[in-house]
Write an enzyme that holds these catalytic residues in place. Structure first.
Site, short mmCIF file in Angstrom:
data_model
loop_
_atom_site.label_atom_id
_atom_site.label_comp_id
_atom_site.label_asym_id
_atom_site.label_seq_id
_atom_site.Cartn_x
_atom_site.Cartn_y
_atom_site.Cartn_z
N HIS A 131 -10.70 -4.70 3.15
CA HIS A 131 -10.73 -3.44 3.25
C HIS A 131 -11.99 -2.93 2.73
CE1 HIS A 131 -6.84 -3.86 4.58
NE2 HIS A 131 -6.18 -3.85 3.38
N ASP A 172 -7.48 -4.78 10.83
CA ASP A 172 -7.78 -4.08 9.30
C ASP A 172 -7.36 -2.55 9.38
OD1 ASP A 172 -8.88 -2.94 6.81
OD2 ASP A 172 -10.05 -4.68 6.73
N HIS A 173 -6.23 -2.27 8.75
CA HIS A 173 -5.85 -0.81 9.12
C HIS A 173 -6.41 0.19 8.52
CE1 HIS A 173 -3.60 -1.48 5.18
NE2 HIS A 173 -3.69 -0.30 5.02
#
Length: 515
Positions: A242, A179-180
């Protein structure tokens, strides 16, 4: 660092060019790759090694945050790259790949440690994992790791099915779900800020905090992603992953010298303590919207249903706002407001902590002469921390005005999210990855929203492109006596009425400034 063979599925794709190759290159420049390191790019295109390396070189020129002025440095980096044609469905292609990898490992005298990065659609995850196991690619006498990108399922049931299928080939500790947002520098600092600053530890509870606001605003529309986005919407594209990860990272209370297991267990505990929704009460706590035509940065843009590839009858959500509550000792009674949307007025991701009035006065939401004290974490596009305190207006001593203390890190050339995450995966550090129990709990909380949206039990509010979303999202906070912070010019941290700027590390200054 252990010798590593980096096996990249989807090596000719956009993510590889924009993020993965630049991340590996910057890790290489910083000396953070193993001495014995190989990259095997895989795809259906018929390329030879030289053409593949030329494509990687072009990706570095176009997308790397740093360019090397030394051609030999780039050449040394590219010598690690090889390419193989691979059809995902053909086990024989995996067997051929295994032979090439074993030859390369033998030539380098390297241990058979293999990282499989799946830069492909999630519909291919199960097939690839099965063939990795069947071909023997993952059976060598070394470690193996599987890196996958979201989405981790489309709903609770599909997420569980995906996890069950992957678990046949990889154990949970071998799966690294990227999950950036968890790789963003400011998000990774949240852990240290709490541990290193006793004053934040003391304030981090319902005793001092009135509410928490987490926003991720995008100015872009669906762009070329219409076919994908119209089936997922804001709730699946941003909220379930996110936004809930940001909630977990913010709400955990970590001991000093915490381990990755501490982080995982406490994030899980936060999600377990989030008060669940039922399909009947979704409409009272969740606002969904869809952008109409408007103006973004002075340019007119069309509404969502006029975008290429979007049906005029689409009821897909491009905006979602929700109120969550965490039923535990630290956060009971503190509302968490989360929102994300496309075609918003500004591009920003921020967390706002609004503190209680120490005099225990009624809500200050309608008292503009005295704004609440705020702690603001700017995550992107600009990183920083702002502490907003009230001070007396010297020109009118009966009124207050905000004084903003801005903390800016002096660090330059800060690693980007994918550098941090790929570097952690190479080191086997799972701290800033999404673990299965968190993913499952997040889907479990979101599932009633999906069901309510599908049954059309929640109104779809239109909002003008270039705004901050539908007015109903303002009413969600207003009913509790609050409002979204930084939706108007006077409060913007970048334009404070009175400002003190520091250039040292935010963590140190957060402690000393408040003391």
């Amino acid at each position: 660092m252990d010798a590593t063979t980096f096996v990249l599925f989807g090596a000719t794709g956009d993510l590889a060019k924009r993020k993965i190759y630049p991340a590996l290159f910057n890790l290489f420049i910083d000396g953070k790759l193993p001495q014995a390191f190989s990259v095997f790019g895989l795809g259906r295109r018929d390329l030879n090694d030289e053409t593949f390396r030329a494509n990687v070189r072009q990706a570095l020129r176009s997308f790397s945050r740093r360019e090397s002025n030394d051609p030999e440095t780039v050449n040394r980096f590219l010598r690690a790259f090889s390419y193989s044609v691979l059809n995902i469905d053909h086990e024989a292609d995996y067997v051929k790949l295994l032979q090439r990898i074993e030859q390369r490992e033998a030539a380098l005298g390297a241990a058979p440690n293999r990282m499989f990065y799946l830069s492909v659609g999630p519909e291919f995850f199960e097939t690839i994992a099965d063939n990795i196991k069947a071909s023997g690619l993952g059976a060598a006498n070394g470690w193996k790791r599987l890196v996958i990108e979201k989405p981790f399922g489309h709903d609770l049931q599909s997420a569980r099915e995906l996890n069950e299928s992957l678990s046949k080939s990889f154990e949970e500790h071998e799966v690294f779900r990227i999950d950036h947002y968890l790789g963003k520098p400011m998000v990774q600092k949240l852990e240290i800020l709490q541990q290193a600053n006793p004053v934040l530890q003391a304030l981090w509870s319902n005793r001092h905090i009135a509410n928490v606001q987490i926003s991720a605003n995008e100015t872009v529309g669906v762009e070329e992603r219409a076919g994908y986005y119209d089936h997922v919407g804001a709730v699946r594209d941003m909220f379930q992953n996110h936004m809930l990860q940001l909630l977990m990272m913010l709400a955990i209370h970590l001991p000093n010298n915490s381990t990755s297991d501490d982080v995982r267990l406490r994030k899980k505990k936060v999600m377990e303590d989030v008060v669940p929704l039922t399909i009947e009460n979704v409409a009272a706590q969740v606002i969904r919207g869809q952008y109409t035509e408007g103006t973004i940065q002075g340019k007119p843009v069309v509404g969502y249903t006029s975008e290429p590839g979007i049906a005029a009858s689409s009821t897909n959500d491009t905006f979602i706002a929700a109120k969550l509550e965490i039923d535990n000792y630290f956060w009971r009674g503190v509302p968490f407001y989360i929102r994300t949307g496309k075609r918003m007025k500004e591009k920003s991701t921020r967390i706002v902590i609004e503190f209680k009035d120490p005099l225990k006065q009624p809500s200050l939401a309608n008292d503009e002469s005295k704004l609440p004290n705020l702690l603001v974490f700017e995550i992107s596009p600009n990183e920083g921390i702002t502490l907003q305190l009230n001070t007396r207006d010297l020109h009118n001593k009966d009124e207050f005005k905000p004084m903003n203390i801005n903390f800016h890190s002096s660090e330059q050339d800060v690693p980007e999210a994918y550098e941090n995450l790929i570097g952690d995966a190479l080191n086997g550090d799972p701290t800033f990855f999404a673990h299965w129990d968190e993913v499952e709990l997040a889907w479990k909380w979101v599932q009633p929203i999906l069901d309510a949206f599908a049954d059309n039990l929640v109104p779809l509010y239109p909002y003008e492109a270039g705004s901050y979303g539908p007015s109903a999202s303002d009413e969600l906070l207003a009913q509790d006596g609050f409002r979204w912070r930084f939706d108007s010019e006077p409060e913007q941290p970048s334009r404070p009425k009175q400002q003190i700027e520091t250039k040292e590390g935010a963590a140190n200054y957060a402690y000393h400034a408040i003391h």
